[in-house]
Every structure is written in structure tokens, then in C-alpha cells.
Design a protein around this motif. Structure first.
Motif: not given
Length: 287
Positions: A161-183
Motif C-alpha cells: 500500500x503506497x498511499x500518502x493519505x493516512x486515513x485512506x492507508x489505514x482504511x485499506x490496510x484494515x480492509x485487506x488484512x481482514x479478508x479471508x482467502x481459501x488458497x
């Protein structure tokens, strides 16, 4: 004769006889060779007749199966086995439906079935057969057998995540980190600038790598990062999402021509981004 024609000829010959398990082992290993590429499981099915009507001659079995299927004798002579390439639970259900229809078996208790999905390209057929036959299955007529071969080892995907906006960075980080993938397992790393990303060794591994970046960054902007990544020898491993508020057709054309895979318009809908991100990762399983 071309390799493709030879391969098709061999595939046509597989279903011409009922093999013994040791003979079937070598053919099974060839089928496993494509497992890593196709990612589709191999179904192994055991059919045990329970009525006289369900006991069919070998010649009839060979007429029923597809040319790509492999059939072999049961070591204890209690029935027969089938190996179905590129097949899982759905294909096995269709296989059993065709079986009943072909042999006109109206009795629901005509046979007992054990089946499994082999996802481990190193598992031997004999070992699968042995464990399946010794499994404690219930009294149901159709039993799915789980084993060490049914589990797919998860692969790691890197996400930057190469994002300068701290809020956007945190939102994307939280979203991606909580995704669950089978493989897959997702390993996320945060960067505030393109220069920081390029100075790291994070991008150098052989893993598939998803990059989410702003087009405008403090020291080295997103366009420069894209140019940097697309000039790497292993540039095909990168899938690039660009966040931008430039939405003109000319800007979009330039973005795709430079090697950006997905353009995300700011301000963006998080659910829409998550759906696109998830779909991208799931498609990687077949590459």
C-alpha cells in the motif's frame, strides 16, 4: 506427430482397459503432473455394488467411462475405482448420476460410494486407496473421505500500500488484512512514498505482488513507481491498482498503456474496491 496430438492420443487410450492399482499408479502420476498447472483437483471414486443388478462386467464399465477417466480393480475385489481428472465434488455427483442412468439402476441402495479430491501432487494413488478403504465412514451410501491430500497449501501474496493519505492507508490496510482467502495468505506492507518502496527489498521476492498506490506521492509519484516495476525482469508478477482523481479518457488510456491494471477513481467506494481486489486474488489461483 505434435506433442498435443500425442497427448490427446494417450488420453484416448487411458479408458481402454481396467487396470490393476500398481499399473494405474504410473498413469495417476502423469495426471498429477498437470495438477500444479490446472489447480483443479483429481477425484478418486470407489464403487462397491450392493445388489446383483449393480454388478456389471468390466466391458460394460469401460463403455460407461469417459476416455479421459482411469479405472482400476479394487485390491480386495469388492468393486472398482475411477480416477476423474480435473474433477471435484460437483463432477463426482454428475458421474454417479450418469452411472445410475447408464446401467438403469433404479434401486437407491444399488451401490456404496467412497470418493475424495486429491489436491496434493505428491500423494501416491496406492496410499490414497489404502487410507480410503480403512477410513471410518458412516452408513450413508455416498461418503466423502478427507485426508492429507485434500488440503491445499496456502500461497503467500504480497500487498504493498503506497498511499500518502493516512486515513485512506489505514482504511485499506484494515480492509485487506481482514479478508479471508481459501488458497492464499496476504502479507501487507505500508509505504508512504514511492521512493521508500523502491528503496526496500519488499518487491524482490518471487511471490505474486499486488500494489495499490496513489498517482500523486511526495518524493516519487505513482507513475514513476509503475515505470520502475514494469521494467523489472519479473514485472508480470505485479498487479497494479492506481488511485487517482484524474478521470478523463486520455488519462485512462495513458494509465493502461503504462502498465496499470486497475484504475480506481477517488473518492472510491470501499465495497467496490474490496470486490475487485478479492476477484483479482481469486483469479491468481489459476495462473
Amino acid at each position: 506427430m505434435s506433442n498435443n496430438r500425442i497427448g490427446r492420443k494417450r488420453a484416448m487410450m487411458v479408458g481402454r482397459k481396467l487396470y490393476w492399482v500398481d499399473e494405474a499408479e504410473s498413469i495417476f502420476s502423469l495426471i498429477q503432473g498437470a495438477l500444479e498447472r490446472s489447480k483443479a483437483p483429481i477425484a478418486v471414486v470407489f464403487i462397491k455394488p450392493l445388489t446383483e443388478e449393480a454388478k456389471v462386467e468390466n466391458e460394460e464399465v469401460l463403455k460407461f467411462i469417459r476416455n479421459s477417466d482411469l479405472v482400476f480393480h479394487d485390491p480386495e475385489k469388492e468393486g472398482w475405482w475411477a480416477v476423474l481428472p480435473n474433477s471435484g465434488k460437483k463432477e463426482v455427483k454428475a458421474f454417479l448420476k450418469r452411472l445410475k442412468s447408464h446401467f438403469s439402476l433404479e434401486d437407491v441402495h444399488a451401490y456404496k460410494v467412497l470418493y475424495t479430491e486429491v489436491r496434493d501432487s505428491k500423494m501416491s494413488l496406492m496410499e490414497v486407496v489404502k487410507i480410503m478403504k480403512s477410513s471410518n465412514f458412516d452408513e450413508a451410501l455416498v461418503n466423502y473421505i478427507e485426508g492429507p491430500w485434500t488440503i491445499t497449501e496456502k500461497r503467500t501474496i504480497k500487498v504493498s500500500l503506497i498511499v500518502n493519505d493516512k486515513i485512506v492507508q489505514e482504511v485499506l490496510h484494515r480492509s485487506i488484512s481482514t479478508m479471508d482467502f481459501k488458497n492464499f495468505l496476504v502479507d501487507v506492507h505500508l509505504f508512504e512514498d514511492g521512493l521508500e518502496f523502491e528503496s526496500s527489498e519488499w518487491y524482490t521476492s518471487a511471490n505474486h505482488h499486488l500494489v495499490v498506490l496513489d498517482d500523486v506521492l511526495p518524493k516519487k509519484n505513482g507513475i514513476e513507481v509503475v515505470h520502475f516495476l514494469r521494467n523489472q525482469a519479473s514485472h508480470q508478477k505485479f498487479h497494479i491498482f492506481m488511485l487517482t482523481d484524474r478521470v478523463s479518457e486520455e488519462n485512462l488510456i495513458n494509465a493502461y498503456q503504462m502498465g496499470i491494471d486497475e484504475v480506481i477513481h477517488k473518492p472510491f467506494n470501499l465495497r467496490l474496491f474490496e470486490a475487485l481486489f478479492r476477484r483479482t486474488i481469486e483469479r491468481l489461483w489459476f495462473e
